[in-house]
Design a protein around this motif. Structure first.
Motif, PDB file in Angstrom:
ATOM      1  N   MET A  61      31.175   6.125 -89.257  1.00  0.00           N
ATOM      2  CA  MET A  61      30.763   4.754 -89.690  1.00  0.00           C
ATOM      3  C   MET A  61      31.590   3.711 -88.776  1.00  0.00           C
ATOM      4  N   VAL A  62      32.375   4.408 -87.655  1.00  0.00           N
ATOM      5  CA  VAL A  62      32.869   3.692 -86.771  1.00  0.00           C
ATOM      6  C   VAL A  62      32.551   4.211 -85.375  1.00  0.00           C
ATOM      7  N   LYS A  63      32.365   3.431 -84.234  1.00  0.00           N
ATOM      8  CA  LYS A  63      31.839   4.026 -82.869  1.00  0.00           C
ATOM      9  C   LYS A  63      33.162   4.618 -82.389  1.00  0.00           C
ATOM     10  N   GLY A  64      32.894   5.969 -81.928  1.00  0.00           N
ATOM     11  CA  GLY A  64      33.989   6.688 -81.503  1.00  0.00           C
ATOM     12  C   GLY A  64      34.680   7.409 -82.467  1.00  0.00           C
ATOM     13  N   GLY A  65      34.211   7.407 -83.546  1.00  0.00           N
ATOM     14  CA  GLY A  65      35.113   7.727 -84.878  1.00  0.00           C
ATOM     15  C   GLY A  65      35.339   9.354 -84.905  1.00  0.00           C
ATOM     16  N   PHE A  66      34.590  10.080 -84.457  1.00  0.00           N
ATOM     17  CA  PHE A  66      34.751  11.479 -84.428  1.00  0.00           C
ATOM     18  C   PHE A  66      35.756  12.034 -83.344  1.00  0.00           C
ATOM     19  N   ASP A  67      35.560  11.422 -82.317  1.00  0.00           N
ATOM     20  CA  ASP A  67      36.548  11.698 -81.126  1.00  0.00           C
ATOM     21  C   ASP A  67      37.923  11.137 -81.706  1.00  0.00           C
ATOM     22  N   ALA A  68      38.100   9.903 -82.499  1.00  0.00           N
ATOM     23  CA  ALA A  68      39.157   9.422 -82.885  1.00  0.00           C
ATOM     24  C   ALA A  68      40.159  10.240 -83.843  1.00  0.00           C
ATOM     25  N   ILE A  69      39.162  10.997 -84.613  1.00  0.00           N
ATOM     26  CA  ILE A  69      39.826  11.924 -85.582  1.00  0.00           C
ATOM     27  C   ILE A  69      40.527  12.944 -84.900  1.00  0.00           C
ATOM     28  N   ALA A  70      39.935  13.443 -83.980  1.00  0.00           N
ATOM     29  CA  ALA A  70      40.402  14.606 -83.112  1.00  0.00           C
ATOM     30  C   ALA A  70      41.832  14.024 -82.158  1.00  0.00           C
ATOM     31  N   TYR A  89      26.674  16.705 -91.449  1.00  0.00           N
ATOM     32  CA  TYR A  89      25.427  16.118 -91.209  1.00  0.00           C
ATOM     33  C   TYR A  89      24.442  17.060 -90.280  1.00  0.00           C
ATOM     34  N   HIS A  90      23.304  16.803 -90.717  1.00  0.00           N
ATOM     35  CA  HIS A  90      22.159  17.451 -89.873  1.00  0.00           C
ATOM     36  C   HIS A  90      22.394  18.995 -89.414  1.00  0.00           C
ATOM     37  N   GLY A  91      23.159  19.527 -90.497  1.00  0.00           N
ATOM     38  CA  GLY A  91      23.355  21.239 -90.405  1.00  0.00           C
ATOM     39  C   GLY A  91      24.298  21.570 -89.529  1.00  0.00           C
ATOM     40  N   LYS A  92      25.102  20.664 -88.844  1.00  0.00           N
ATOM     41  CA  LYS A  92      26.132  20.761 -87.838  1.00  0.00           C
ATOM     42  C   LYS A  92      27.466  20.687 -88.671  1.00  0.00           C
ATOM     43  N   MET A  93      28.217  21.967 -88.759  1.00  0.00           N
ATOM     44  CA  MET A  93      29.192  22.105 -89.535  1.00  0.00           C
ATOM     45  C   MET A  93      30.465  21.265 -88.806  1.00  0.00           C
ATOM     46  N   PHE A  94      31.190  20.472 -89.816  1.00  0.00           N
ATOM     47  CA  PHE A  94      32.223  19.632 -89.081  1.00  0.00           C
ATOM     48  C   PHE A  94      33.543  20.411 -88.714  1.00  0.00           C
ATOM     49  N   ILE A  95      33.952  21.450 -89.384  1.00  0.00           N
ATOM     50  CA  ILE A  95      35.240  22.122 -88.983  1.00  0.00           C
ATOM     51  C   ILE A  95      35.258  22.924 -87.639  1.00  0.00           C
ATOM     52  N   PRO A  96      34.080  23.764 -87.326  1.00  0.00           N
ATOM     53  CA  PRO A  96      34.133  24.045 -86.157  1.00  0.00           C
ATOM     54  C   PRO A  96      33.882  23.247 -85.022  1.00  0.00           C
ATOM     55  N   ARG A  97      33.436  21.864 -85.364  1.00  0.00           N
ATOM     56  CA  ARG A  97      33.397  20.744 -84.338  1.00  0.00           C
ATOM     57  C   ARG A  97      34.670  20.450 -83.993  1.00  0.00           C
ATOM     58  N   ILE A  98      35.229  19.982 -85.086  1.00  0.00           N
ATOM     59  CA  ILE A  98      36.557  19.647 -84.871  1.00  0.00           C
ATOM     60  C   ILE A  98      37.738  20.376 -84.281  1.00  0.00           C
ATOM     61  N   HIS A 134      36.894  22.803 -82.036  1.00  0.00           N
ATOM     62  CA  HIS A 134      36.576  22.769 -80.802  1.00  0.00           C
ATOM     63  C   HIS A 134      37.065  21.552 -79.945  1.00  0.00           C
ATOM     64  N   ALA A 135      36.941  20.429 -80.619  1.00  0.00           N
ATOM     65  CA  ALA A 135      37.494  18.977 -80.075  1.00  0.00           C
ATOM     66  C   ALA A 135      38.858  19.016 -79.879  1.00  0.00           C
ATOM     67  N   LEU A 136      39.781  19.827 -80.929  1.00  0.00           N
ATOM     68  CA  LEU A 136      40.943  19.981 -80.702  1.00  0.00           C
ATOM     69  C   LEU A 136      41.382  20.929 -79.504  1.00  0.00           C
ATOM     70  N   LYS A 191      45.075  21.534 -78.232  1.00  0.00           N
ATOM     71  CA  LYS A 191      45.676  22.111 -79.626  1.00  0.00           C
ATOM     72  C   LYS A 191      44.886  23.199 -80.304  1.00  0.00           C
ATOM     73  N   THR A 192      45.644  24.391 -80.888  1.00  0.00           N
ATOM     74  CA  THR A 192      44.797  25.272 -81.256  1.00  0.00           C
ATOM     75  C   THR A 192      45.217  25.174 -82.958  1.00  0.00           C
ATOM     76  N   TYR A 193      43.984  24.943 -83.623  1.00  0.00           N
ATOM     77  CA  TYR A 193      43.929  25.059 -85.389  1.00  0.00           C
ATOM     78  C   TYR A 193      43.076  26.085 -85.682  1.00  0.00           C
ATOM     79  N   TYR A 194      43.362  26.349 -87.079  1.00  0.00           N
ATOM     80  CA  TYR A 194      42.492  27.249 -87.737  1.00  0.00           C
ATOM     81  C   TYR A 194      41.709  26.642 -88.867  1.00  0.00           C
ATOM     82  N   GLY A 195      40.467  26.852 -89.440  1.00  0.00           N
ATOM     83  CA  GLY A 195      39.694  26.218 -90.438  1.00  0.00           C
ATOM     84  C   GLY A 195      38.480  26.824 -90.686  1.00  0.00           C
ATOM     85  N   GLU A 196      38.089  26.896 -91.766  1.00  0.00           N
ATOM     86  CA  GLU A 196      36.765  27.616 -92.161  1.00  0.00           C
ATOM     87  C   GLU A 196      35.879  26.663 -92.760  1.00  0.00           C
ATOM     88  N   ASN A 197      34.521  26.960 -92.514  1.00  0.00           N
ATOM     89  CA  ASN A 197      33.667  25.856 -93.418  1.00  0.00           C
ATOM     90  C   ASN A 197      33.452  26.215 -94.807  1.00  0.00           C
TER      91      ASN A 197
END
Length: 331
Positions: free
Chosen positions: A27-36, A55-64, A66-68, A73-79
């Motif tokens: 909902m905010v321009k650059g929002g995903f990168d801002a979360i990371a 959204y669109h079949g792209k799982m958020f947890i792997p994306r975030i 990767h961005a971290l 920064k190393t984090y763990y998470g599961e879909n």
């Protein structure tokens, strides 16, 4: 050990962040990168997200994750099929839905993480947004969001309307499940879409367009009755000096009318929480609000004049909520 949960001979710190990410930051321009960017800057040991959409079949947890990683920064998470997520600096042992989402009834995800030999059970929640009854005393419907002829100020009537949501069912389910976890550190965090009875009492009944209403909100009352502690209120028990509002937050990249649902009212509330089951070796060392120090009041961007402490954004803020960050010390 590369972690905020650093150890000394007496104990360790555990830093926990709860954040509604507003449709994954879309909902905010650059929002995903801002979360990371914010997670990378704050370096919490555990993160609880609300409004994960995949959204669109792209799982958020792997994306975030990767961005971290790109930010060092190393984090763990599961879909998960739910609209919530958990990140951890420590490997996740087990994760499963605790309260599956059905027709927006809300979600609770249960995650087990072992930290320095101690089991930490994390429940990440995003509760039912319907029957948003804290708007009734402000003169708005919590179902249609339309203006009413007059505010509804009878606490019992507000509570009755609130109970038509599925939030109390989700919290009941959580409480029953948490009883299996005796001896573990138990954390519950999320966007509850409901305030706390600790914030709608005799001291605050003439503030923030409560219009005299004193309300025993279900979720916070149920949790308190079962012995859970509200981490922010444990650190700052006075709701007048430290209201800790998390919604609606200002966001300078978003028009005011898109941030407010009750445009002629002071709709500020604390609806994002971190709860814990007290253990004698566990104390709340610190609690802060993460996000802009301005909120939306009657459709106007307004600087907060409370005693709350804010960790303001690096740059872009990705959401219409403020986040909550609590540091626990475990002896």
């Amino acid at each position: 050990m590369n972690s905020a949960a650093g150890r000394d001979k007496k104990g360790m710190e555990l830093k926990v962040l709860q954040m509604n990410i507003w449709q994954e930051g879309t909902m905010v321009k650059g929002g995903f990168d801002a979360i990371a960017d914010e997670v990378a800057r704050l370096e919490p040991d555990i993160v609880m997200f609300s409004e994960v959409r995949n959204y669109h079949g792209k799982m958020f947890i792997p994306r975030i994750l990767h961005a971290l990683k790109e930010r060092g920064k190393t984090y763990y998470g599961e879909n998960s099929p739910l609209d919530v997520g958990v990140l951890s600096k420590y490997p996740i042992e087990e994760q499963a839905p605790n309260c599956p989402s059905e027709e927006d009834a809300g979600s609770v995800l249960k995650t087990r993480i072992r930290i320095n030999g101690k089991m930490v059970v994390v429940y990440s929640a995003h509760l039912d947004y319907t029957h948003y009854a804290c708007y009734l005393p402000r003169g708005y419907s919590g179902v249609t969001w339309k203006k009413l002829d007059a505010p509804v100020t009878d606490g019992l009537e507000v509570e009755k309307s609130n109970r038509e949501s599925m939030r109390d069912e989700a919290i009941h389910h959580f409480i029953e499940d948490s009883k299996k976890e005796k001896g573990s550190i138990i954390l519950l965090g999320g966007d509850f879409n409901e305030p706390s009875h600790l914030d709608w009492n005799e001291k605050t009944k003439e503030l923030w367009d409560h219009h005299g209403a004193v309300v025993r909100w279900d979720c916070s009352t149920m949790l308190a009755k079962d012995g859970f502690k509200d981490a922010y209120r444990t650190k700052f028990p006075n709701p007048v000096t430290h209201p800790g509002f998390t919604f609606p937050s200002d966001n300078e990249l978003v028009a005011e009318q898109k941030l407010s649902w009750a445009p002629d009212a002071d709709e500020r509330d604390r609806i994002d929480f971190i709860y814990f089951k007290p253990l004698k070796e566990m104390i709340v060392k610190d609690a802060v609000i993460v996000g802009p120090s301005k909120s939306i009041v009657r459709s106007v961007r307004t600087e907060e004049n409370s005693s709350d402490r804010f960790v303001t954004p690096l740059g872009v803020w990705p959401t219409d909520h403020k986040a909550v960050m609590v540091t626990f010390y475990i002896k």
